[in-house]
Design a protein around this motif. Sequence first.
Motif, PDB file in Angstrom:
ATOM      1  N   VAL A 113       0.820  -1.223   0.000  1.00  0.00           N
ATOM      2  CA  VAL A 113       0.000   0.000   0.000  1.00  0.00           C
ATOM      3  C   VAL A 113       0.854   1.273   0.000  1.00  0.00           C
ATOM      4  CG1 VAL A 113      -1.942  -1.148   1.131  1.00  0.00           C
ATOM      5  CG2 VAL A 113      -0.250   0.080   2.527  1.00  0.00           C
ATOM      6  N   THR A 114       2.143   1.138  -0.216  1.00  0.00           N
ATOM      7  CA  THR A 114       2.992   2.337  -0.202  1.00  0.00           C
ATOM      8  C   THR A 114       2.597   3.324  -1.295  1.00  0.00           C
ATOM      9  OG1 THR A 114       4.660   1.161  -1.526  1.00  0.00           O
ATOM     10  CG2 THR A 114       4.995   1.215   0.864  1.00  0.00           C
ATOM     11  N   ASP A 115       2.264   2.824  -2.475  1.00  0.00           N
ATOM     12  CA  ASP A 115       1.869   3.719  -3.569  1.00  0.00           C
ATOM     13  C   ASP A 115       0.576   4.463  -3.231  1.00  0.00           C
ATOM     14  OD1 ASP A 115       4.073   2.996  -5.034  1.00  0.00           O
ATOM     15  OD2 ASP A 115       3.000   1.631  -6.380  1.00  0.00           O
ATOM     16  N   ASP A 116      -0.374   3.762  -2.593  1.00  0.00           N
ATOM     17  CA  ASP A 116      -1.634   4.399  -2.191  1.00  0.00           C
ATOM     18  C   ASP A 116      -1.367   5.581  -1.257  1.00  0.00           C
ATOM     19  OD1 ASP A 116      -2.840   2.343  -3.576  1.00  0.00           O
ATOM     20  OD2 ASP A 116      -3.587   1.298  -1.792  1.00  0.00           O
ATOM     21  N   ILE A 117      -0.550   5.334  -0.251  1.00  0.00           N
ATOM     22  CA  ILE A 117      -0.278   6.370   0.753  1.00  0.00           C
ATOM     23  C   ILE A 117       0.441   7.564   0.128  1.00  0.00           C
ATOM     24  CG2 ILE A 117       1.088   6.871   2.815  1.00  0.00           C
ATOM     25  CD1 ILE A 117      -1.473   5.380   3.408  1.00  0.00           C
ATOM     26  N   ILE A 118       1.421   7.298  -0.703  1.00  0.00           N
ATOM     27  CA  ILE A 118       2.160   8.390  -1.335  1.00  0.00           C
ATOM     28  C   ILE A 118       1.247   9.198  -2.249  1.00  0.00           C
ATOM     29  CG2 ILE A 118       4.000   8.926  -2.993  1.00  0.00           C
ATOM     30  CD1 ILE A 118       5.555   6.538  -1.752  1.00  0.00           C
ATOM     31  N   THR A 119       0.379   8.537  -2.980  1.00  0.00           N
ATOM     32  CA  THR A 119      -0.557   9.235  -3.876  1.00  0.00           C
ATOM     33  C   THR A 119      -1.448  10.195  -3.091  1.00  0.00           C
ATOM     34  OG1 THR A 119      -0.605   7.429  -5.479  1.00  0.00           O
ATOM     35  CG2 THR A 119      -2.482   8.918  -5.473  1.00  0.00           C
TER      36      THR A 119
END
Length: 246
Positions: A113-119
Amino acid sequence: MKRAATLALVVLASVACGGRDPAASGEPAPPATSATTPATPTTTSAPPASPSPTATEPPEFTAKVSRLSRDQLRHSWREGCPVPYSDLRLITMTYWGFDDRPHTGELVVRENVTDDIITVFRKLYDWRWPIRRMELIDVYKGDDFDSIDADNTSAFNCRRATGSSGWSKHAYGQAIDINPRENPYVTASGRTAHANAEKYTKRPMKGKGVINPGDRVVRAFEQVGWEWGGYWSGIKDYQHFSKGGG
């Protein structure tokens, strides 16, 4: 008589050789100079003032994802947690503070979920949407109550769900609590366990760092498949977002 005639001849000879009396020439005599007369001071004009520097633009949003050592999760992870610590990642990223300045904070989430959080947090930063602080729950020795009381935005913590024997989504690294003072956990009777959050128990309401139903923070998380605890029936968890709900 002889002497007078001699003087007259001398004068005539001087005129014939080009000599003349300055006073009789009609031209002004050059000014006399004196060693004791001070020179006329030279006036130097000051250079034009430099234009005032323009306000410095805030730095661009940045985010770095890195692996974690066991020692970095001394209080928040232990044997028997539903995910191994090797599946977790540290995100070091920029956030906009309540002081209207950029800061750098840290969150631990599951790798998937790192991409979700960064987005989402890139959007929050671009909107200048304020966050009080962003520290690892280990700063508070894994104590969720103390972290919430400090209005700390955090994510992973290997703990049970409030009022349940099952694991919280935080224990999977797939949940985050944002500005928990301004967005408290509220019981069905409208109470909160944190005295400093009592004035924030109603929704909708205006306020710095407050999350409301249908606002752009909620929509930003929805766009990456995360659900908001403020939509739960009965209990409301206004600070809470999780992947797929729960």
